[in-house]
Design an enzyme around this catalytic site. Structure first.
Site, PDB file in Angstrom:
ATOM      1  N   HIS A  71      -7.664  -5.894  -6.405  1.00 20.29           N
ATOM      2  CA  HIS A  71      -7.061  -4.622  -5.996  1.00 20.29           C
ATOM      3  C   HIS A  71      -7.899  -3.939  -4.920  1.00 20.29           C
ATOM      4  O   HIS A  71      -7.999  -2.712  -4.865  1.00 20.29           O
ATOM      5  CB  HIS A  71      -6.890  -3.689  -7.200  1.00 20.29           C
ATOM      6  CG  HIS A  71      -5.662  -2.832  -7.138  1.00 20.29           C
ATOM      7  ND1 HIS A  71      -4.585  -3.023  -7.961  1.00 20.29           N
ATOM      8  CD2 HIS A  71      -5.323  -1.783  -6.345  1.00 20.29           C
ATOM      9  CE1 HIS A  71      -3.650  -2.126  -7.691  1.00 20.29           C
ATOM     10  NE2 HIS A  71      -4.081  -1.357  -6.704  1.00 20.29           N
ATOM     11  N   GLY A  78      -4.591  -5.953   3.123  1.00 19.78           N
ATOM     12  CA  GLY A  78      -4.259  -4.635   2.605  1.00 19.78           C
ATOM     13  C   GLY A  78      -4.735  -3.508   3.501  1.00 19.78           C
ATOM     14  O   GLY A  78      -3.952  -2.859   4.190  1.00 19.78           O
ATOM     15  N   ARG A  97     -10.457  -1.428  -5.946  1.00 16.71           N
ATOM     16  CA  ARG A  97      -9.990  -0.089  -6.304  1.00 16.71           C
ATOM     17  C   ARG A  97      -9.727   0.067  -7.800  1.00 16.71           C
ATOM     18  O   ARG A  97      -9.334   1.143  -8.240  1.00 16.71           O
ATOM     19  CB  ARG A  97      -8.712   0.235  -5.530  1.00 16.71           C
ATOM     20  CG  ARG A  97      -8.909   0.308  -4.037  1.00 16.71           C
ATOM     21  CD  ARG A  97      -7.591   0.389  -3.294  1.00 16.71           C
ATOM     22  NE  ARG A  97      -6.812   1.551  -3.691  1.00 16.71           N
ATOM     23  CZ  ARG A  97      -7.003   2.784  -3.219  1.00 16.71           C
ATOM     24  NH1 ARG A  97      -7.953   3.008  -2.333  1.00 16.71           N
ATOM     25  NH2 ARG A  97      -6.238   3.790  -3.605  1.00 16.71           N
ATOM     26  N   SER A 127       5.337  -1.417  -1.501  1.00 12.79           N
ATOM     27  CA  SER A 127       4.911  -0.729  -2.717  1.00 12.79           C
ATOM     28  C   SER A 127       6.091  -0.062  -3.406  1.00 12.79           C
ATOM     29  O   SER A 127       6.968   0.513  -2.753  1.00 12.79           O
ATOM     30  CB  SER A 127       3.857   0.323  -2.358  1.00 12.79           C
ATOM     31  OG  SER A 127       3.585   1.150  -3.470  1.00 12.79           O
ATOM     32  N   THR A 151       2.119  -6.206 -10.410  1.00 13.32           N
ATOM     33  CA  THR A 151       0.694  -5.881 -10.414  1.00 13.32           C
ATOM     34  C   THR A 151       0.228  -5.722 -11.855  1.00 13.32           C
ATOM     35  O   THR A 151       0.777  -4.920 -12.607  1.00 13.32           O
ATOM     36  CB  THR A 151       0.431  -4.584  -9.634  1.00 13.32           C
ATOM     37  OG1 THR A 151       0.825  -4.776  -8.268  1.00 13.32           O
ATOM     38  CG2 THR A 151      -1.037  -4.218  -9.674  1.00 13.32           C
ATOM     39  N   GLN A 153       6.634  -4.851  -4.657  1.00  9.89           N
ATOM     40  CA  GLN A 153       5.542  -4.738  -5.622  1.00  9.89           C
ATOM     41  C   GLN A 153       5.983  -3.782  -6.712  1.00  9.89           C
ATOM     42  O   GLN A 153       6.534  -2.710  -6.432  1.00  9.89           O
ATOM     43  CB  GLN A 153       4.279  -4.209  -4.942  1.00  9.89           C
ATOM     44  CG  GLN A 153       3.119  -3.933  -5.886  1.00  9.89           C
ATOM     45  CD  GLN A 153       3.155  -2.539  -6.494  1.00  9.89           C
ATOM     46  OE1 GLN A 153       3.723  -1.606  -5.925  1.00  9.89           O
ATOM     47  NE2 GLN A 153       2.564  -2.404  -7.684  1.00  9.89           N
ATOM     48  N   SER A 179      -6.640 -11.362  -6.728  1.00 13.47           N
ATOM     49  CA  SER A 179      -6.891 -10.034  -6.179  1.00 13.47           C
ATOM     50  C   SER A 179      -7.696  -9.205  -7.156  1.00 13.47           C
ATOM     51  O   SER A 179      -7.503  -9.308  -8.371  1.00 13.47           O
ATOM     52  CB  SER A 179      -5.559  -9.321  -5.893  1.00 13.47           C
ATOM     53  OG  SER A 179      -5.773  -7.988  -5.451  1.00 13.47           O
ATOM     54  N   LYS A 195       0.173 -10.405  -9.384  1.00  8.98           N
ATOM     55  CA  LYS A 195      -0.939  -9.962  -8.530  1.00  8.98           C
ATOM     56  C   LYS A 195      -2.024  -9.311  -9.373  1.00  8.98           C
ATOM     57  O   LYS A 195      -1.748  -8.443 -10.197  1.00  8.98           O
ATOM     58  CB  LYS A 195      -0.416  -8.968  -7.493  1.00  8.98           C
ATOM     59  CG  LYS A 195      -1.482  -8.357  -6.591  1.00  8.98           C
ATOM     60  CD  LYS A 195      -0.842  -7.418  -5.594  1.00  8.98           C
ATOM     61  CE  LYS A 195      -1.858  -6.790  -4.650  1.00  8.98           C
ATOM     62  NZ  LYS A 195      -2.702  -5.801  -5.329  1.00  8.98           N
ATOM     63  N   TYR A 225       4.980  -1.913 -10.636  1.00  8.51           N
ATOM     64  CA  TYR A 225       4.298  -1.644 -11.896  1.00  8.51           C
ATOM     65  C   TYR A 225       5.394  -1.494 -12.943  1.00  8.51           C
ATOM     66  O   TYR A 225       6.487  -1.018 -12.639  1.00  8.51           O
ATOM     67  CB  TYR A 225       3.510  -0.334 -11.828  1.00  8.51           C
ATOM     68  CG  TYR A 225       2.416  -0.292 -10.792  1.00  8.51           C
ATOM     69  CD1 TYR A 225       1.220  -0.965 -11.001  1.00  8.51           C
ATOM     70  CD2 TYR A 225       2.575   0.449  -9.630  1.00  8.51           C
ATOM     71  CE1 TYR A 225       0.199  -0.913 -10.065  1.00  8.51           C
ATOM     72  CE2 TYR A 225       1.557   0.513  -8.685  1.00  8.51           C
ATOM     73  CZ  TYR A 225       0.380  -0.172  -8.902  1.00  8.51           C
ATOM     74  OH  TYR A 225      -0.629  -0.113  -7.970  1.00  8.51           O
ATOM     75  N   SER A 280       0.849  -1.191   0.000  1.00  8.78           N
ATOM     76  CA  SER A 280       0.000   0.000   0.000  1.00  8.78           C
ATOM     77  C   SER A 280       0.883   1.238   0.000  1.00  8.78           C
ATOM     78  O   SER A 280       1.929   1.271   0.654  1.00  8.78           O
ATOM     79  CB  SER A 280      -0.948   0.024   1.209  1.00  8.78           C
ATOM     80  OG  SER A 280      -0.219  -0.054   2.421  1.00  8.78           O
TER      81      SER A 280
END
Length: 348
Positions: free
Chosen positions: A246, A300, A249, A110, A158, A130, A244, A222, A132, A82
């Site tokens: 998310h 989370g 979200r 994150s 992710t 995590q 997941s 994820k 992106y 997070s």
């Protein structure tokens, strides 16, 4: 507030957060995408699980440990990534890490973290990164290298966020208000101004192999809800598949994770580890997740709410979950996490 079987303590966490946090931060923590359908359904979905407990079992000693990616955890849950942890409490990721290390769990950090990977690694916590991926993959390499150098044990890619979903709130954008010094501190200066720094719209299975090659670490994917997607991930080399949505979200009206778990397990269980998150609020929920076949449950919002009281709040959360999980396992006649398999049944 809807009764969730948590004895009211989760409600108390939320009330503490409402009193302590600025409205934009609170909305960031609690708000789902669009009309919030998926976010609202998550908790109740776990309440639909029913147990068929064993009896006449010796439950004097209960072992809650599990092994994820070759490393032992003392508990069958871990902390999901997070952002904005330092906006919730000055302890931020360091408080989360210290409390999670003391509980014998793992923390997923994150890529937007407001604390350096080196400082997080120095706490001794077992942690995963995590990530992106940007349109220009090479721009991610410095971040990945820093994580590896600081002791990350895995990379969590992710995959459900090609764009950030619309949230309805006060109209104030938290990213316009937050102090830049407490977010994305592990990126190179000027990263966002470089061509190709936007989130990749062309993610594919090949990115799993690329990440593994660049980092030398196991890759977990994820944001998977479909069995066919889980299959593609494992064929591309994923060591773990994380069921997941998310936290509700991203795509609103996405299915609940508990309803998708069995399909993913059927597709890839035994070939890769399978994790689940989304609405877990108690030791009963944790036992439901592992009983249904997940290798671990990831939490989370709950740790983020607990972080309102800093490291102590997160430590209290882990202690309460352990107490509830041990009680649930004893009442179900399970001495080990493996013993819980098949006790839970998803009704409806």
């Amino acid at each position: 507030m809807t009764q969730t079987g948590d004895g009211g303590w989760v409600g108390a966490l939320e009330e503490r957060a409402r009193a302590a946090l600025p409205v934009p931060v609170l909305e960031y923590v609690l708000t789902g995408a669009r009309d919030g359908v998926s976010a609202a359904e998550a908790v109740g979905a776990w309440a639909g699980v029913r147990f068929h407990p064993h009896v006449l079992r010796d439950v004097t000693d209960v072992d809650t440990s599990v092994t994820l990616l070759g490393h032992r955890l003392e508990v069958p849950w871990a902390v999901a990534p997070s952002s904005l942890q330092r906006a919730v409490h000055p302890d931020g990721e360091l408080g989360m890490a210290r409390a999670t290390a003391a509980a014998g769990s793992v923390m997923v950090v994150s890529s937007n973290a407001g604390t350096s990977f080196a400082e997080i690694g120095a706490t001794g916590v077992a942690w995963w990164l995590q990530a992106y991926l940007p349109a220009d993959r090479t721009l991610a390499e410095p971040l990945l290298e820093r994580a590896v150098a600081a002791g990350a044990r895995a990379v969590v890619l992710t995959v459900d966020t090609p764009v950030v979903a619309t949230k309805y709130g006060t109209g104030e954008n938290i990213w316009d208000l937050v102090d830049p010094a407490i977010v994305r501190v592990n990126f190179d200066p000027g990263y966002d101004d470089q061509p190709g720094s936007d989130k990749a719209l062309d993610l594919g299975p090949h990115d799993i192999g690329w990440l593994a090659g660049v980092t030398g670490l196991p890759v977990v994917v994820k944001g998977v809800l479909r069995p066919d997607d889980a299959r593609r991930c494992v064929q591309a080399g994923a060591r773990g598949v994380w069921v997941s949505n998310h936290g509700g979200r991203q795509l609103d009206r996405a299915a609940t994770t508990v309803s998708c778990l069995d399909g993913v397990l059927t597709a890839v269980g035994g070939e890769a580890e399978v994790y689940v998150d989304g609405g877990l609020r108690s030791g009963l929920d944790v036992m439901a997740a592992v009983s249904l076949g997940a290798d671990a449950a990831f939490l989370g919002r709950l740790p983020l709410l607990a972080l309102v009281d800093g490291e102590r709040g997160v430590a209290d959360l882990h202690a309460r979950l352990r107490e509830e999980t041990v009680e649930a396992m004893r009442l179900a006649g399970a001495r080990t996490v493996a013993d819980t398999r098949g006790i839970a049944v998803l009704e409806g």
